[in-house]
Scaffold this motif. Structure first.
Motif, PDB file in Angstrom:
ATOM      1  N   ALA A  23       3.204 -39.565   0.069  1.00 39.09           N
ATOM      2  CA  ALA A  23       2.191 -39.743   1.119  1.00 39.09           C
ATOM      3  C   ALA A  23       1.418 -41.011   0.757  1.00 39.09           C
ATOM      4  O   ALA A  23       1.892 -41.829  -0.037  1.00 39.09           O
ATOM      5  CB  ALA A  23       1.281 -38.518   1.197  1.00 39.09           C
ATOM      6  N   SER A  24       0.235 -41.174   1.350  1.00 36.89           N
ATOM      7  CA  SER A  24      -0.546 -42.377   1.037  1.00 36.89           C
ATOM      8  C   SER A  24      -1.287 -42.177  -0.295  1.00 36.89           C
ATOM      9  O   SER A  24      -1.293 -41.070  -0.857  1.00 36.89           O
ATOM     10  CB  SER A  24      -1.554 -42.649   2.154  1.00 36.89           C
ATOM     11  OG  SER A  24      -2.646 -41.780   2.010  1.00 36.89           O
ATOM     12  N   THR A  56       4.810 -47.181   8.820  1.00 36.76           N
ATOM     13  CA  THR A  56       5.365 -46.819   7.508  1.00 36.76           C
ATOM     14  C   THR A  56       6.892 -46.767   7.597  1.00 36.76           C
ATOM     15  O   THR A  56       7.595 -47.240   6.704  1.00 36.76           O
ATOM     16  CB  THR A  56       4.796 -45.452   7.052  1.00 36.76           C
ATOM     17  OG1 THR A  56       3.382 -45.549   7.008  1.00 36.76           O
ATOM     18  CG2 THR A  56       5.305 -45.053   5.684  1.00 36.76           C
ATOM     19  N   ARG A  94      -4.251 -41.773  -0.747  1.00 34.54           N
ATOM     20  CA  ARG A  94      -5.291 -40.740  -0.604  1.00 34.54           C
ATOM     21  C   ARG A  94      -4.833 -39.390  -1.162  1.00 34.54           C
ATOM     22  O   ARG A  94      -5.637 -38.592  -1.617  1.00 34.54           O
ATOM     23  CB  ARG A  94      -5.642 -40.548   0.890  1.00 34.54           C
ATOM     24  CG  ARG A  94      -6.404 -41.657   1.524  1.00 34.54           C
ATOM     25  CD  ARG A  94      -6.657 -41.333   3.002  1.00 34.54           C
ATOM     26  NE  ARG A  94      -5.436 -41.318   3.801  1.00 34.54           N
ATOM     27  CZ  ARG A  94      -4.890 -42.394   4.372  1.00 34.54           C
ATOM     28  NH1 ARG A  94      -5.477 -43.546   4.240  1.00 34.54           N
ATOM     29  NH2 ARG A  94      -3.774 -42.309   5.080  1.00 34.54           N
ATOM     30  N   SER A  95      -3.540 -39.130  -1.076  1.00 36.67           N
ATOM     31  CA  SER A  95      -3.043 -37.794  -1.442  1.00 36.67           C
ATOM     32  C   SER A  95      -2.376 -37.746  -2.809  1.00 36.67           C
ATOM     33  O   SER A  95      -1.912 -36.674  -3.226  1.00 36.67           O
ATOM     34  CB  SER A  95      -2.028 -37.321  -0.404  1.00 36.67           C
ATOM     35  OG  SER A  95      -2.587 -37.332   0.872  1.00 36.67           O
ATOM     36  N   GLY A 100       5.317 -38.627   3.993  1.00 37.27           N
ATOM     37  CA  GLY A 100       4.323 -38.033   4.908  1.00 37.27           C
ATOM     38  C   GLY A 100       4.222 -36.540   4.659  1.00 37.27           C
ATOM     39  O   GLY A 100       3.968 -35.757   5.577  1.00 37.27           O
ATOM     40  N   ALA A 101       4.415 -36.142   3.384  1.00 38.52           N
ATOM     41  CA  ALA A 101       4.516 -34.718   3.044  1.00 38.52           C
ATOM     42  C   ALA A 101       3.229 -33.942   3.298  1.00 38.52           C
ATOM     43  O   ALA A 101       3.257 -32.724   3.453  1.00 38.52           O
ATOM     44  CB  ALA A 101       4.919 -34.579   1.578  1.00 38.52           C
ATOM     45  N   THR A 102       2.092 -34.631   3.331  1.00 38.65           N
ATOM     46  CA  THR A 102       0.808 -33.927   3.513  1.00 38.65           C
ATOM     47  C   THR A 102       0.422 -33.801   4.984  1.00 38.65           C
ATOM     48  O   THR A 102      -0.593 -33.195   5.316  1.00 38.65           O
ATOM     49  CB  THR A 102      -0.312 -34.700   2.792  1.00 38.65           C
ATOM     50  OG1 THR A 102      -0.237 -36.074   3.214  1.00 38.65           O
ATOM     51  CG2 THR A 102      -0.164 -34.622   1.291  1.00 38.65           C
ATOM     52  N   GLY A 103       1.209 -34.404   5.884  1.00 44.57           N
ATOM     53  CA  GLY A 103       0.855 -34.386   7.304  1.00 44.57           C
ATOM     54  C   GLY A 103       1.262 -33.091   7.988  1.00 44.57           C
ATOM     55  O   GLY A 103       1.890 -32.223   7.377  1.00 44.57           O
ATOM     56  N   ALA A 104       0.906 -32.995   9.275  1.00 46.72           N
ATOM     57  CA  ALA A 104       1.193 -31.776  10.037  1.00 46.72           C
ATOM     58  C   ALA A 104       2.699 -31.502  10.063  1.00 46.72           C
ATOM     59  O   ALA A 104       3.140 -30.364   9.867  1.00 46.72           O
ATOM     60  CB  ALA A 104       0.639 -31.919  11.458  1.00 46.72           C
ATOM     61  N   SER A 116       8.028 -38.887   8.069  1.00 54.43           N
ATOM     62  CA  SER A 116       7.095 -38.511   9.137  1.00 54.43           C
ATOM     63  C   SER A 116       5.699 -39.014   8.767  1.00 54.43           C
ATOM     64  O   SER A 116       4.779 -38.232   8.510  1.00 54.43           O
ATOM     65  CB  SER A 116       7.082 -36.999   9.345  1.00 54.43           C
ATOM     66  OG  SER A 116       6.378 -36.718  10.539  1.00 54.43           O
ATOM     67  N   ALA A 117       5.569 -40.332   8.723  1.00 58.17           N
ATOM     68  CA  ALA A 117       4.293 -40.940   8.307  1.00 58.17           C
ATOM     69  C   ALA A 117       3.882 -42.045   9.271  1.00 58.17           C
ATOM     70  O   ALA A 117       3.153 -42.956   8.888  1.00 58.17           O
ATOM     71  CB  ALA A 117       4.425 -41.456   6.887  1.00 58.17           C
ATOM     72  N   GLY A 152      -1.053 -35.357  15.156  1.00 55.95           N
ATOM     73  CA  GLY A 152      -1.239 -35.214  13.710  1.00 55.95           C
ATOM     74  C   GLY A 152      -2.293 -34.187  13.319  1.00 55.95           C
ATOM     75  O   GLY A 152      -3.025 -33.647  14.167  1.00 55.95           O
ATOM     76  N   ALA A 153      -2.360 -33.968  12.003  1.00 61.20           N
ATOM     77  CA  ALA A 153      -3.253 -32.936  11.459  1.00 61.20           C
ATOM     78  C   ALA A 153      -4.720 -33.207  11.804  1.00 61.20           C
ATOM     79  O   ALA A 153      -5.491 -32.283  12.082  1.00 61.20           O
ATOM     80  CB  ALA A 153      -3.076 -32.861   9.941  1.00 61.20           C
TER      81      ALA A 153
HETATM   82  P1  A2P Z   1      -2.105 -38.896   3.773  1.00 57.92           P
HETATM   83  O1  A2P Z   1      -2.300 -37.414   3.982  1.00 57.92           O
HETATM   84  O2  A2P Z   1      -2.166 -39.279   2.340  1.00 57.92           O
HETATM   85  O3  A2P Z   1      -2.955 -39.734   4.674  1.00 57.92           O
HETATM   86  P2  A2P Z   1      -0.304 -36.696  10.336  1.00 57.92           P
HETATM   87  O4  A2P Z   1       0.824 -37.041  11.279  1.00 57.92           O
HETATM   88  O5  A2P Z   1      -0.585 -35.243  10.272  1.00 57.92           O
HETATM   89  O6  A2P Z   1      -1.516 -37.541  10.585  1.00 57.92           O
HETATM   90  O7  A2P Z   1       0.223 -37.098   8.856  1.00 57.92           O
HETATM   91  C1  A2P Z   1       0.618 -38.394   8.520  1.00 57.92           C
HETATM   92  C2  A2P Z   1       1.293 -38.388   7.156  1.00 57.92           C
HETATM   93  O8  A2P Z   1       1.678 -39.727   6.841  1.00 57.92           O
HETATM   94  C3  A2P Z   1       0.392 -37.937   6.026  1.00 57.92           C
HETATM   95  O9  A2P Z   1       1.162 -37.278   5.041  1.00 57.92           O
HETATM   96  C4  A2P Z   1      -0.141 -39.252   5.483  1.00 57.92           C
HETATM   97  O10 A2P Z   1      -0.558 -39.195   4.158  1.00 57.92           O
HETATM   98  C5  A2P Z   1       1.104 -40.093   5.590  1.00 57.92           C
HETATM   99  N1  A2P Z   1       0.804 -41.522   5.581  1.00 57.92           N
HETATM  100  C6  A2P Z   1      -0.017 -42.200   6.405  1.00 57.92           C
HETATM  101  N2  A2P Z   1      -0.030 -43.516   6.086  1.00 57.92           N
HETATM  102  C7  A2P Z   1       0.821 -43.666   5.041  1.00 57.92           C
HETATM  103  C8  A2P Z   1       1.252 -44.770   4.246  1.00 57.92           C
HETATM  104  N3  A2P Z   1       0.815 -46.008   4.462  1.00 57.92           N
HETATM  105  N4  A2P Z   1       2.129 -44.531   3.223  1.00 57.92           N
HETATM  106  C9  A2P Z   1       2.571 -43.292   2.988  1.00 57.92           C
HETATM  107  N5  A2P Z   1       2.219 -42.202   3.709  1.00 57.92           N
HETATM  108  C10 A2P Z   1       1.353 -42.388   4.710  1.00 57.92           C
END
Ligand code: A2P
Length: 338
Positions: free
Chosen positions: A41-42, A81, A44-45, A14-18, A76-77, A166-167
């Motif tokens: 992260a997912s 997850t 997407r990132s 969850g490295a890209t999240g808030a 933190s995802a 979240g972000a």
């Molecule tokens: P991504 O940015 O690729 O969606 P927040 O709490 O700010 O919403 O952030 C959630 C974090 O968890 C983000 O880094 C997001 O990645 C990551 N995330 C969400 N779903 C998954 C998943 N299925 N596998 C891995 N990381 C995830």
């Protein structure tokens, strides 16, 4: 854990999240000893680059093979997850510090605030849970009081920031505020109600039996577990307010024996993780804007609760950065304690 093999390999899920971004920053600022940092992260990132200690590190898509060679995994995802991947990480040999609520109330999982119950870390079986952000922010300053004069009843009212959702929720607060000021319509997508110039009951589901929402139930149950006191009576009202990243909590506590505001101030003066901001002359007290970006939880408005003629009750007000002590900082402190 790579004892005797040098500093650990650390992964952030969850490295890209808030919270994820703050985890990276905390590891850097606190000079956490590690041999390698891996970011997940997912899909997407995947391929995104994030800075750490002057380097640019790639974000990879999380999968079942991500944890090979990882010693500490900071999750933190979100709960689903964590539920799926934390056991995989443990099987691969990692110790997981999980920021979600997935395992918090499991009997074999320590729920840790390092200032309160670091001794419970000794019993972990691979997963350690980071508590709910409001629970951490509300009860870290109460621990020195509880130890000196047992708190038997606690009533909390929270003022919770967007960052807890979240972000994307933080972005929604900014965009909806801009739209409101420009007189444009705004269709909210992340939170269930209009957020600009508004507040609403916490966006978690309501237990039909108790009438409490999930967030309130978490704060109640987690306080008992962290304090190791199943008898402490707790009630909470959790509210989302249009603040970006620091939570505030109004607290009334009732102790076993009489207690005064000056005793509370003395107990909190040198308490770890806490800073007194209690200037009645200037009417200057904890504010989320001051708490944002700060490690300590700000505590003030310490006063006798006039509704208790027995003199056993105190009112106070706290503000703490939800992304730091409420999440990333507490998780990194746990990893340091490991
Ligand atoms: P991504 O940015 O690729 O969606 P927040 O709490 O700010 O919403 O952030 C959630 C974090 O968890 C983000 O880094 C997001 O990645 C990551 N995330 C969400 N779903 C998954 C998943 N299925 N596998 C891995 N990381 C995830």
């Amino acid at each position: 854990m790579s004892e005797g093999r040098g500093p650990p390999v650390v992964a952030i899920v969850g490295a890209t999240g808030a919270v994820g971004v703050e985890l990276i920053r905390c590891l850097e600022e606190r000079a956490f000893p590690l041999s390698e940092l891996r970011l997940f992260a997912s899909a997407r990132s995947a391929g995104k680059m994030l800075a750490f200690r002057g380097q640019s590190l790639p974000v990879r898509e999380l999968n079942e093979h991500s944890f090979s060679g990882v010693d500490i995994a900071l999750f933190s995802a979100g709960g689903s997850t964590s539920k799926r991947f934390a056991p995989i990480a443990v099987r691969a040999g990692a110790t997981v510090v999980d920021n979600s609520s997935a395992f918090r109330m499991d009997a074999g999982v320590p729920l840790v605030v390092p200032e309160i119950n670091p001794h419970t870390l000794r019993t972990h079986q691979g997963i350690i849970a980071n508590p709910n952000c409001c629970a951490i922010i509300a009860i870290t300053p109460l621990w020195p009081i509880h130890r000196s004069n047992r708190i038997r009843r606690l009533t909390l009212a929270t003022y919770q920031a967007a960052s807890g959702a979240g972000a994307a929720a933080m972005q929604e607060l900014l965009e909806s505020t801009r739209a409101y000021l420009e007189g444009r319509a705004y269709q909210h997508k992340v939170l269930p109600h209009p957020y600009a110039f508004n507040l609403f009951s916490h966006n978690t589901s309501i237990d039909p039996v108790t009438g409490y929402n999930d967030e309130e139930t978490k704060v109640i149950q987690e306080t008992r577990k962290i304090f190791g006191d199943p008898d402490i009576r707790v009630s909470a009202t959790c509210v989302r307010v249009p603040v970006l990243r620091a939570h505030s909590v109004a607290i009334t506590l009732e102790c076993e024996r009489p207690i005064t505001p000056s005793q509370v101030r003395e107990l909190l003066q040198s308490a770890p993780g806490v800073k007194l901001v209690d200037d009645a002359q200037r009417n200057y007290f904890p504010m989320p804007q001051d708490a944002s970006g700060q490690d300590p939880i700000l505590v003030g408005r310490i006063r006798q609760d006039l509704s208790d003629p027995g003199g056993r009750s105190i009112c106070l007000f706290v503000a703490g950065d939800q992304l730091l002590k409420g999440a990333a900082l507490n998780a990194v402190q746990i990893a340091e304690a490991l």
